[in-house]
Design an enzyme around this catalytic site. Structure first.
Site, short mmCIF file in Angstrom:
data_model
loop_
_atom_site.label_atom_id
_atom_site.label_comp_id
_atom_site.label_asym_id
_atom_site.label_seq_id
_atom_site.Cartn_x
_atom_site.Cartn_y
_atom_site.Cartn_z
N SER A 145 -62.73 50.70 -44.86
CA SER A 145 -62.24 49.98 -43.67
C SER A 145 -62.07 48.51 -44.03
O SER A 145 -62.74 48.00 -44.94
CB SER A 145 -63.26 50.10 -42.54
OG SER A 145 -63.00 49.13 -41.53
N TYR A 168 -71.71 49.87 -39.67
CA TYR A 168 -70.37 50.12 -40.21
C TYR A 168 -70.05 49.14 -41.35
O TYR A 168 -69.46 49.52 -42.36
CB TYR A 168 -69.35 49.97 -39.08
CG TYR A 168 -68.02 50.64 -39.34
CD1 TYR A 168 -67.90 52.02 -39.35
CD2 TYR A 168 -66.86 49.89 -39.55
CE1 TYR A 168 -66.68 52.65 -39.56
CE2 TYR A 168 -65.63 50.50 -39.76
CZ TYR A 168 -65.54 51.88 -39.77
OH TYR A 168 -64.33 52.49 -39.98
N1 LIG Z 1 -59.92 55.12 -36.42
C1 LIG Z 1 -59.91 53.90 -36.97
O1 LIG Z 1 -59.47 52.90 -36.36
C2 LIG Z 1 -60.42 53.71 -38.37
C3 LIG Z 1 -60.20 52.47 -39.01
C4 LIG Z 1 -60.70 52.30 -40.28
C5 LIG Z 1 -61.38 53.31 -40.91
N2 LIG Z 1 -61.59 54.50 -40.26
C6 LIG Z 1 -62.32 55.54 -40.97
O2 LIG Z 1 -61.54 56.70 -41.03
C7 LIG Z 1 -62.40 57.84 -41.09
C8 LIG Z 1 -61.98 58.83 -40.02
O3 LIG Z 1 -62.10 58.21 -38.75
P1 LIG Z 1 -61.47 58.83 -37.43
O4 LIG Z 1 -61.12 57.68 -36.56
O5 LIG Z 1 -60.44 59.82 -37.77
O6 LIG Z 1 -62.76 59.54 -36.81
P2 LIG Z 1 -62.85 60.82 -35.82
O7 LIG Z 1 -64.14 60.68 -35.11
O8 LIG Z 1 -61.59 60.95 -35.03
O9 LIG Z 1 -62.91 62.06 -36.81
C9 LIG Z 1 -64.01 62.23 -37.65
C10 LIG Z 1 -64.13 63.71 -37.99
O10 LIG Z 1 -65.30 63.84 -38.82
C11 LIG Z 1 -65.97 65.02 -38.43
N3 LIG Z 1 -67.38 64.92 -38.87
C12 LIG Z 1 -68.38 64.22 -38.27
N4 LIG Z 1 -69.53 64.41 -38.95
C13 LIG Z 1 -69.25 65.23 -39.99
C14 LIG Z 1 -70.03 65.79 -41.03
N5 LIG Z 1 -71.35 65.53 -41.13
N6 LIG Z 1 -69.43 66.57 -41.94
C15 LIG Z 1 -68.09 66.85 -41.84
N7 LIG Z 1 -67.31 66.38 -40.85
C16 LIG Z 1 -67.88 65.57 -39.94
C17 LIG Z 1 -65.79 65.10 -36.92
O11 LIG Z 1 -66.01 66.44 -36.45
C18 LIG Z 1 -64.36 64.61 -36.76
O12 LIG Z 1 -63.44 65.70 -36.78
C19 LIG Z 1 -63.84 57.31 -40.92
O13 LIG Z 1 -64.43 57.15 -42.19
C20 LIG Z 1 -63.61 55.97 -40.28
O14 LIG Z 1 -64.66 55.08 -40.55
C21 LIG Z 1 -61.13 54.73 -39.00
#
Ligand SMILES: NC(=O)c1ccc[n+]([C@@H]2O[C@H](COP(=O)([O-])OP(=O)(O)OC[C@H]3O[C@@H](n4cnc5c(N)ncnc54)[C@H](O)[C@@H]3O)[C@@H](O)[C@H]2O)c1
Length: 256
Positions: A145, A168
């Site tokens: 991130s 985070y």
């Molecule tokens: N959404 C944003 O704005 C953003 C920005 C920067 C980085 N990120 C990063 O992107 C990645 C995905 O984020 P997102 O927004 O899609 O999140 P999200 O919550 O929409 O999806 C996360 C997924 O991970 C799964 N999950 C949770 N715990 C788990 C485990 N122990 N084992 C396997 N699967 C598991 C959940 O069931 C879910 O389907 C994360 O690492 C997040 O930090 C997101």
């Protein structure tokens, strides 16, 4: 760009995961949705099997914090397809108190959230690296991130009703650094480790937050999940074969 490649996405049923799975299918790869939420994973598989007829998409259960589960996933995928080309470390585990203001975060919560997310990412990297070394090739893309490289701009969150959690910052900075650690540790093993650092991805945020955030970006503001796909496909493809230990920032200049 991903023809004949078998690629797993942890957290593949989530917001970014879904978009990554579609990008892999769009580029003729085989995509494995690996998620702790099996119901969501199977539903997405059903939906995408119809949307992309003839393309290969599977959904397998995964808890990145369980050694047994990560092992089952590696064994299950490699025996089904005969190879694994890459894993995208993208899951987002957190406990029920995650997201509290700094002063309310207990040491137990801090430790638990770091263990779930950073520990889980470490375990996926470790176990896949061991498999990739035996296989003779492999590719890991970690989703970090912008908040792993810059301090949060707290004023954006002041009226938003949520914050940028302290865990985070620790987790994502460490993910970026572990990427370099693994890349150099596995020197000579034909395994690559890179990360993508996305900026804030729009997901029904209110207009006030979107505007406050976007003041720091250069053209678009908050990005969309599909804005990350070019970077992901590039890092998964042979076009990036000499890129290793790199952090590719996709944030419309937010972090500048
Ligand atoms: N959404 C944003 O704005 C953003 C920005 C920067 C980085 N990120 C990063 O992107 C990645 C995905 O984020 P997102 O927004 O899609 O999140 P999200 O919550 O929409 O999806 C996360 C997924 O991970 C799964 N999950 C949770 N715990 C788990 C485990 N122990 N084992 C396997 N699967 C598991 C959940 O069931 C879910 O389907 C994360 O690492 C997040 O930090 C997101």
């Amino acid at each position: 760009m991903l023809k004949a490649k078998v690629i797993l996405v942890t957290g593949g049923a989530g917001l970014l995961g879904r978009s990554f799975i579609e990008a892999i299918l769009d580029n003729h790869g085989t995509a494995v949705i690996a998620d702790v939420n099996q119901e969501a994973g199977l539903a997405l598989k059903e939906e995408l099997s119809k949307k992309y007829p003839g393309k290969r998409v599977a959904a397998l259960p995964l808890d990145i914090c369980s050694l047994e589960s990560v092992g089952d996933l590696i064994r299950g995928t490699s025996s089904r397809y005969g190879r694994i080309d890459a894993v995208v470390n993208n899951a987002y585990p957190r406990n029920e108190r995650y997201g509290a203001e700094l002063e309310q975060v207990t040491l137990a919560d801090f430790n638990q959230n770091v263990a779930l997310h950073l520990g889980g990412y470490f375990q996926v990297m470790q176990q896949f690296s061991m498999f990739f070394r035996k296989q003779g090739f492999g590719n890991v893309v970690n989703i970090a991130s912008v908040y792993g490289i810059i301090a949060p701009r707290f004023e954006i969150y002041r009226k938003a009703g949520f914050t940028m959690p302290v865990e985070y910052a620790a987790i994502k900075a460490a993910v970026i650094h572990l990427t370099r650690y693994f890349a150099t540790y596995y020197k000579g093993s034909n395994i690559r480790f890179n990360c993508i650092s996305p900026g804030g991805v729009f997901n029904d945020h209110n207009e006030e937050f979107r505007e406050a955030y976007s003041r720091y970006a250069l053209n678009k503001g908050m990005i969309e999940d599909s804005d990350l796909n070019g970077a992901l496909v590039f890092l998964l493809s042979d076009g990036s074969s000499c890129i290793n230990g790199y952090n590719l920032v996709v944030d419309d200049g937010f972090s500048l």
